[in-house]
Motif scaffolding. Structure first.
Motif, PDB file in Angstrom:
ATOM      1  N   LYS A 125       3.522  18.399   2.265  1.00 26.49           N
ATOM      2  CA  LYS A 125       2.705  18.866   3.430  1.00 26.49           C
ATOM      3  C   LYS A 125       2.444  17.710   4.199  1.00 26.49           C
ATOM      4  N   LEU A 126       1.949  16.594   3.635  1.00 25.01           N
ATOM      5  CA  LEU A 126       1.518  15.351   4.330  1.00 25.01           C
ATOM      6  C   LEU A 126       1.648  14.125   3.443  1.00 25.01           C
ATOM      7  N   ILE A 127       1.976  13.111   3.943  1.00 22.35           N
ATOM      8  CA  ILE A 127       2.132  11.957   3.101  1.00 22.35           C
ATOM      9  C   ILE A 127       1.435  10.749   4.125  1.00 22.35           C
ATOM     10  N   VAL A 128       0.623   9.733   3.557  1.00 22.82           N
ATOM     11  CA  VAL A 128       0.384   8.435   4.365  1.00 22.82           C
ATOM     12  C   VAL A 128       1.351   7.358   4.332  1.00 22.82           C
ATOM     13  N   TYR A 129       1.602   6.787   5.387  1.00 20.97           N
ATOM     14  CA  TYR A 129       2.364   5.661   5.538  1.00 20.97           C
ATOM     15  C   TYR A 129       1.964   4.574   6.047  1.00 20.97           C
ATOM     16  N   PHE A 130       2.310   3.388   5.927  1.00 16.31           N
ATOM     17  CA  PHE A 130       1.988   2.067   6.672  1.00 16.31           C
ATOM     18  C   PHE A 130       2.738   1.697   7.665  1.00 16.31           C
ATOM     19  N   ASP A 131       2.413   1.970   8.863  1.00 13.08           N
ATOM     20  CA  ASP A 131       3.460   1.348  10.073  1.00 13.08           C
ATOM     21  C   ASP A 131       3.493  -0.208  10.137  1.00 13.08           C
ATOM     22  N   VAL A 132       4.443  -0.957   9.636  1.00 16.15           N
ATOM     23  CA  VAL A 132       4.318  -2.382   9.581  1.00 16.15           C
ATOM     24  C   VAL A 132       4.099  -3.004  10.855  1.00 16.15           C
ATOM     25  N   SER A 133       4.809  -2.661  12.100  1.00 22.49           N
ATOM     26  CA  SER A 133       4.573  -3.050  13.194  1.00 22.49           C
ATOM     27  C   SER A 133       3.361  -2.895  13.966  1.00 22.49           C
ATOM     28  N   GLN A 134       2.492  -1.994  13.529  1.00 21.04           N
ATOM     29  CA  GLN A 134       1.482  -1.558  14.176  1.00 21.04           C
ATOM     30  C   GLN A 134       0.120  -1.900  13.191  1.00 21.04           C
ATOM     31  N   ASN A 135       0.622  -2.352  11.911  1.00 19.84           N
ATOM     32  CA  ASN A 135      -0.416  -2.481  10.897  1.00 19.84           C
ATOM     33  C   ASN A 135      -1.605  -1.613  10.766  1.00 19.84           C
ATOM     34  N   LYS A 136      -0.972  -0.490  10.627  1.00 23.79           N
ATOM     35  CA  LYS A 136      -2.155   0.727  10.433  1.00 23.79           C
ATOM     36  C   LYS A 136      -1.427   1.791   9.636  1.00 23.79           C
ATOM     37  N   TYR A 137      -2.498   2.426   9.038  1.00 25.58           N
ATOM     38  CA  TYR A 137      -1.946   3.755   8.286  1.00 25.58           C
ATOM     39  C   TYR A 137      -1.841   4.786   9.255  1.00 25.58           C
TER      40      TYR A 137
ATOM     41  N   PHE B   6      -9.574  13.054   6.308  1.00 24.65           N
ATOM     42  CA  PHE B   6     -10.728  13.045   7.063  1.00 24.65           C
ATOM     43  C   PHE B   6     -11.152  11.875   7.639  1.00 24.65           C
ATOM     44  N   ASP B   7     -10.732  10.706   7.085  1.00 28.44           N
ATOM     45  CA  ASP B   7     -10.772   9.325   7.864  1.00 28.44           C
ATOM     46  C   ASP B   7      -9.956   8.366   7.769  1.00 28.44           C
ATOM     47  N   LEU B   8      -8.644   8.822   8.364  1.00 27.83           N
ATOM     48  CA  LEU B   8      -7.587   7.856   8.427  1.00 27.83           C
ATOM     49  C   LEU B   8      -7.850   6.462   9.195  1.00 27.83           C
ATOM     50  N   GLY B   9      -8.787   6.498   9.966  1.00 30.44           N
ATOM     51  CA  GLY B   9      -8.759   5.394  10.816  1.00 30.44           C
ATOM     52  C   GLY B   9      -9.508   4.066   9.914  1.00 30.44           C
ATOM     53  N   ASN B  10     -10.255   4.538   8.609  1.00 21.54           N
ATOM     54  CA  ASN B  10     -10.820   3.693   7.691  1.00 21.54           C
ATOM     55  C   ASN B  10     -10.159   3.623   6.453  1.00 21.54           C
ATOM     56  N   TYR B  11      -8.966   4.324   6.390  1.00 22.31           N
ATOM     57  CA  TYR B  11      -8.161   4.412   5.125  1.00 22.31           C
ATOM     58  C   TYR B  11      -7.750   3.081   4.754  1.00 22.31           C
ATOM     59  N   ASP B  12      -7.846   2.811   3.372  1.00 22.87           N
ATOM     60  CA  ASP B  12      -7.300   1.433   2.866  1.00 22.87           C
ATOM     61  C   ASP B  12      -6.964   1.778   1.207  1.00 22.87           C
ATOM     62  N   ARG B  13      -5.917   1.551   1.184  1.00 23.90           N
ATOM     63  CA  ARG B  13      -5.394   2.008  -0.254  1.00 23.90           C
ATOM     64  C   ARG B  13      -5.706   1.106  -1.488  1.00 23.90           C
ATOM     65  N   THR B  14      -6.066  -0.064  -0.999  1.00 26.69           N
ATOM     66  CA  THR B  14      -6.604  -1.105  -2.116  1.00 26.69           C
ATOM     67  C   THR B  14      -7.742  -0.778  -2.635  1.00 26.69           C
ATOM     68  N   LYS B  15      -8.640  -0.008  -2.217  1.00 26.88           N
ATOM     69  CA  LYS B  15      -9.911   0.345  -2.542  1.00 26.88           C
ATOM     70  C   LYS B  15      -9.778   1.362  -3.883  1.00 26.88           C
ATOM     71  N   TYR B  16      -8.878   2.053  -3.986  1.00 31.06           N
ATOM     72  CA  TYR B  16      -8.672   3.075  -5.089  1.00 31.06           C
ATOM     73  C   TYR B  16      -8.141   2.339  -6.319  1.00 31.06           C
ATOM     74  N   PHE B  17      -7.476   1.214  -6.469  1.00 26.69           N
ATOM     75  CA  PHE B  17      -6.872   0.602  -7.670  1.00 26.69           C
ATOM     76  C   PHE B  17      -7.813   0.330  -8.748  1.00 26.69           C
ATOM     77  N   ILE B  18      -7.486   0.723 -10.134  1.00 30.01           N
ATOM     78  CA  ILE B  18      -7.963   0.331 -11.230  1.00 30.01           C
ATOM     79  C   ILE B  18      -9.674  -0.207 -10.901  1.00 30.01           C
ATOM     80  N   SER B  19     -10.344   0.540 -11.112  1.00 32.52           N
ATOM     81  CA  SER B  19     -11.824   0.134 -10.735  1.00 32.52           C
ATOM     82  C   SER B  19     -12.604   0.918 -11.881  1.00 32.52           C
ATOM     83  N   ASN B  20     -14.022   0.386 -12.084  1.00 30.08           N
ATOM     84  CA  ASN B  20     -14.837   1.074 -13.040  1.00 30.08           C
ATOM     85  C   ASN B  20     -15.670   2.276 -12.406  1.00 30.08           C
ATOM     86  N   ARG B  21     -15.326   2.268 -10.978  1.00 28.13           N
ATOM     87  CA  ARG B  21     -16.154   3.464 -10.371  1.00 28.13           C
ATOM     88  C   ARG B  21     -15.422   4.589 -10.579  1.00 28.13           C
ATOM     89  N   GLU B  22     -16.207   5.968 -10.579  1.00 32.49           N
ATOM     90  CA  GLU B  22     -15.827   7.054 -10.686  1.00 32.49           C
ATOM     91  C   GLU B  22     -15.521   7.463  -9.261  1.00 32.49           C
TER      92      GLU B  22
END
Length: 193
Positions: free
Chosen positions: A56-68, A136-152
């Motif tokens: 239904k929906l998938i996020v991708y990174f546009d390499v040339s435009q440097n944004k999700y 809901f907030d693609l403009g501020n989306y950053d995949r790196t913040k979700y990786f292995i962390s102690n936060r819930e």
């Protein structure tokens, strides 16, 4: 009393070391299995396009435009890197920073991310949080913040996010992806970049 706390500390440290070693050994066995290619899925371009059309929906990174960005599906796999990634996978976390460099040096325009929550309930919750955020907030989306962390994970269980994630999970079952990170590089499955 002091000796009780000393023994408890030793037991806690020993248990922690044992868990870390167990996880590392399992990761090494898993990575070795992937690198042998024994469990990699094999699908033709037509099969991939048919399978990915069900998303239904998938996020991708546009390499040339440097944004999700987001797309409803993936087609024409010739200039794309598709990453099957679990946010609780240590290999996925370390590989995340390599994708853009790899894409630039291999003429890949887009990096698509398939949420692959195969490492338990926290993986699923974090994937759901990621999906919610890019809806809901693609403009501020950053995949790196979700990786292995102690936060819930901070999740708003929206029906749309639940449906999107369920389609990602159906895709990984259909293709037989059972380990992360797994890649489709220019239409071919690979365990390595």
């Amino acid at each position: 009393m002091q000796s009780f706390f000393d023994r408890a500390a030793i037991v806690a440290v020993s248990a922690t070391i044992s868990i870390i070693i167990s996880v590392l050994v399992l990761d090494l066995r898993y990575k070795s299995l992937l690198q042998s290619g024994a469990k990699l899925p094999n699908a033709s371009a037509a099969e991939l396009e048919k399978s990915f059309s069900k998303l239904k929906l998938i996020v991708y990174f546009d390499v040339s435009q440097n944004k999700y960005k987001t797309a409803e599906s993936v087609n024409d796999f010739t200039n794309k890197l598709i990453v099957f990634s679990d946010f609780n996978c240590p290999y996925c976390a370390t590989a995340q920073g390599l994708y853009e460099d790899y894409a630039r040096s291999n003429n890949i325009e887009y990096i698509y991310y398939v949420e692959t929550p195969i490492l338990g309930p926290k993986s699923e919750a974090t994937s759901l949080e990621s999906v919610n955020d890019y809806i809901f907030d693609l403009g501020n989306y950053d995949r790196t913040k979700y990786f292995i962390s102690n936060r819930e994970p901070d999740i708003e269980d929206t029906d749309e996010a639940i449906e999107i994630l369920s389609r990602h999970k159906a895709l990984i079952r259909e293709l037989g992806v059972n380990a992360t990170p797994t890649y489709i590089i220019k239409g071919k499955f690979s365990a390595n970049l």
